[in-house]
Write an enzyme that holds these catalytic residues in place. Structure first.
Site, PDB file in Angstrom:
ATOM      1  N   LYS A 194       0.860  -1.184   0.000  1.00 28.25           N
ATOM      2  CA  LYS A 194       0.000   0.000   0.000  1.00 28.25           C
ATOM      3  C   LYS A 194       0.895   1.233   0.000  1.00 28.25           C
ATOM      4  O   LYS A 194       1.484   1.590   1.023  1.00 28.25           O
ATOM      5  CB  LYS A 194      -0.917   0.035   1.235  1.00 28.25           C
ATOM      6  CG  LYS A 194      -2.039   1.049   1.065  1.00 28.25           C
ATOM      7  CD  LYS A 194      -2.385   1.838   2.314  1.00 28.25           C
ATOM      8  CE  LYS A 194      -1.472   2.960   2.649  1.00 28.25           C
ATOM      9  NZ  LYS A 194      -1.457   4.102   1.705  1.00 28.25           N
ATOM     10  N   GLU A 270      10.287   1.363  10.047  1.00 23.07           N
ATOM     11  CA  GLU A 270      11.283   2.381   9.671  1.00 23.07           C
ATOM     12  C   GLU A 270      10.603   3.725   9.855  1.00 23.07           C
ATOM     13  O   GLU A 270       9.761   4.115   9.037  1.00 23.07           O
ATOM     14  CB  GLU A 270      11.711   2.193   8.212  1.00 23.07           C
ATOM     15  CG  GLU A 270      12.455   0.896   7.938  1.00 23.07           C
ATOM     16  CD  GLU A 270      13.881   0.898   8.472  1.00 23.07           C
ATOM     17  OE1 GLU A 270      14.391   1.963   8.856  1.00 23.07           O
ATOM     18  OE2 GLU A 270      14.478  -0.199   8.511  1.00 23.07           O
ATOM     19  N   CYS A 304      14.143  11.012   5.738  1.00 22.84           N
ATOM     20  CA  CYS A 304      14.169  10.659   7.164  1.00 22.84           C
ATOM     21  C   CYS A 304      15.571  10.807   7.726  1.00 22.84           C
ATOM     22  O   CYS A 304      15.749  11.031   8.916  1.00 22.84           O
ATOM     23  CB  CYS A 304      13.668   9.242   7.363  1.00 22.84           C
ATOM     24  SG  CYS A 304      14.576   8.055   6.351  1.00 22.84           S
ATOM     25  N   GLU A 401      10.899  16.716  13.174  1.00 23.68           N
ATOM     26  CA  GLU A 401      11.498  16.600  11.837  1.00 23.68           C
ATOM     27  C   GLU A 401      11.147  17.848  11.045  1.00 23.68           C
ATOM     28  O   GLU A 401       9.967  18.199  10.941  1.00 23.68           O
ATOM     29  CB  GLU A 401      10.888  15.414  11.089  1.00 23.68           C
ATOM     30  CG  GLU A 401      11.410  14.071  11.481  1.00 23.68           C
ATOM     31  CD  GLU A 401      10.862  12.988  10.558  1.00 23.68           C
ATOM     32  OE1 GLU A 401       9.649  12.729  10.602  1.00 23.68           O
ATOM     33  OE2 GLU A 401      11.645  12.410   9.806  1.00 23.68           O
TER      34      GLU A 401
END
Ligand code: NAP
Length: 497
Positions: A194, A270, A304, A401
């Site tokens: 997905k 992750e 990331c 982030e």
């Protein structure tokens, strides 16, 4: 280039460019392209223009069950396919991706917005997961030893874990998918992928590559949905699903871990990062600047592993700040597909708003703007390369982030202070250290609480290395010899000889 599928043909640049609509033929289930009756569509938006690129089907829970069914039906034949044959098919996936590298890069640049040079890098990186795992497929070794009691022997076999659900983000639409599909197939598993709703076209293009390479129907299935929560919950509740491999935010990862726990489904996660980049006084300035630009600006900062906090020792701080500001201010911002673009748009308006919030917050806490900071009055989700000087430890961008082209500079005095600053985060994905003193470099690498460290290098991603994080950045590793283990279960047999 040989074109064996209509989808591949659709990826070829025509005089007027690629037609992304033809990459959206339907869900890919059991080797067929389906747009079940009554399913709505999900719009795919070009982040550079805000125009509609294509529409993909909005899968329901029933479609997800059909995909799991297809994967389960294909499982027995695929796990008993000789490893050498699985390896050859994966190798063919690599070759086909490389043969179509320009077309795939165009597609990624179009739907994700990233600059073509980054998209080309992603295609090569993504294809390499097929090559690496083609090599791993024939090296899955078990174990055999006498029990210390002498009563029996211990045989350890590694078996495919079963049907896997793979969920991927938009920032590396090809690489995050192949980093999961390739080791899963090498291990003998079948999968349902997905992809993120923002970048589904690349995932469907990969499905076509797999089909053309000889991956049998049902081994790889792909579906898009606007209801990822219920659709994923239904797949995890299906007893045939034994693995969830997720790449995305820590926030969604926590939700999925809780969902998987209900059915004791194995998880690889992750998740998000908040990478520190530490530059000591004795660093090679040119190397540190190159490394910092790469660590910060690969993918326009939407990675990331992006350097989120740049800590520079006092003796080098002013020169480093001046140099990186010049480099950031000179970057060419534009549409990802335009040759020469170095920084494309962000993925969504929400991503731009987040950058505005983080920059405003840092300025309100005393940071100083060295360049950028003002959004251009243009269509598209653009944000200019920006540098902030003296970002305090309590600024939101030091904790969250950034995920965009914003350099946050802070000064430090001692090695202990740098390590304390670097580790003052719930995340533990990547870090970067620049110094000419190798002993200090290795010492600092070992004291930093992350799964990966770049020492005098701004890039850690490598299909041959174990990628992954500690703390709130995840569970498990992708790539290296470890990646395939995530899709295997150890079977221990006790037997007297
Ligand atoms: P996200 O919002 O967590 O979404 C990731 C994927 O999860 C998408 O496919 C999304 O589908 C799906 N999803 C969202 N809610 C879900 C739910 N309740 N149940 C099941 N699936 C759900 O992350 P993102 O914004 O796409 O990606 C950026 C994040 O990914 C950043 O935090 C980045 O650090 C992280 N990331 C980590 C790595 C790594 O290797 N550690 C690599 C790349 C990115 P929809 O698109 O339909 O919402």
């Amino acid at each position: 280039m040989t074109l064996a599928t209509p989808l591949a043909a659709a990826l070829l640049p025509a005089a007027s460019g690629i037609d992304p609509a033809s990459c959206a033929r339907g869900l890919y289930i059991g080797g067929e392209w389906l747009w079940p009756a009554g399913r709505a569509s999900i719009p795919v938006i070009d982040p550079a223009t805000e125009q509609l690129l294509a529409e993909v089907p909005d899968a329901s829970v029933e479609d997800a069950t059909a995909a799991v069914e297809a994967a389960a039906q294909a499982a027995a034949a695929w796990r008993s396919t000789p490893p050498r044959r699985r390896s050859e098919i994966l190798r063919r996936c690599f070759e086909l991706m490389m043969a179509r590298a320009d077309d795939l890069a165009q597609l990624i640049a179009l739907e994700n917005g990233k600059a073509l040079r980054d998209a080309r890098g992603e295609v090569a990186y993504a294809a390499d997961f097929f090559r690496w795992n083609a090599e791993e497929a024939v090296r899955i070794c078990g174990d055999f030893m006498p029990s210390p009691t002498g009563a029996n022997h211990i045989i350890v076999d590694y078996e495919p874990i079963g049907v896997c659900v793979l969920i991927t983000p938009w920032n590396f639409p090809a690489a995050m998918a192949t980093r999961k599909i390739a080791p899963a197939l090498a291990a003998g598993c079948t999968v349902v992928l997905k992809p993120a709703s923002e970048t589904p076209l690349t995932a469907y293009a990969l499905a076509a590559v797999c089909a053309e390479a000889g991956v049998p129907p049902g081994v790889v299935n792909v579906l898009t949905t606007s209801a990822p929560g219920p659709v994923t919950a239904a797949m995890l509740a299906d007893a045939r699903v034994r693995k969830l491999s997720f790449t995305g935010s820590t926030q969604v990862g926590r939700v999925l871990l809780a969902e998987a726990a209900k059915h004791v489904v194995s998880c690889s996660m992750e998740l998000g990062g908040n990478a520190p980049l530490i530059v000591f006084d004795d660093a090679d300035l040119e190397l540190a600047i190159e490394g910092a630009m790469l660590a910060k600006m690969r993918n326009g900062g939407e990675a990331c592993t992006a350097a989120n906090r740049l800590y520079v020792q006092s003796g080098l701080y002013e020169r480093f700040a001046a140099e990186i500001t010049a480099r950031m201010a000179a970057l060419k911002v534009g549409r990802g597909t335009d040759p020469g673009t170095e920084c494309g748009p962000m993925i969504t308006l929400a991503a731009v708003r987040k950058l505005e919030r983080l920059v405003d917050d840092a300025l309100s806490r005393g940071a100083r703007l060295l360049c950028g900071g003002a959004r251009p009055n243009l269509p598209g989700f653009f944000y200019p390369p920006t540098v902030l000087d003296g970002v305090p430890a309590d600024a939101a961008m030091a904790c969250e982030e950034i995920f965009g082209p914003v350099v946050a500079l802070s000064r430090f005095e001692t090695e202990d202070e740098a390590i304390a600053l670097a580790n003052a985060t719930e995340y533990g994905l990547a870090a970067y250290v620049f110094t000419r003193d190798l002993a200090r470099g290795l010492r600092v690498c070992r004291r930093i609480e992350t799964g990966m460290v770049g020492l005098n290098r701004g890039l850690v991603s490598d299909p041959a290395a174990p990628f992954g994080g500690t703390k709130q950045s995840g569970l498990g590793r992708e790539g290296g010899t470890q990646g395939v283990l995530e899709f295997l279960e150890a079977k221990y047999i006790a037997t007297p000889l």
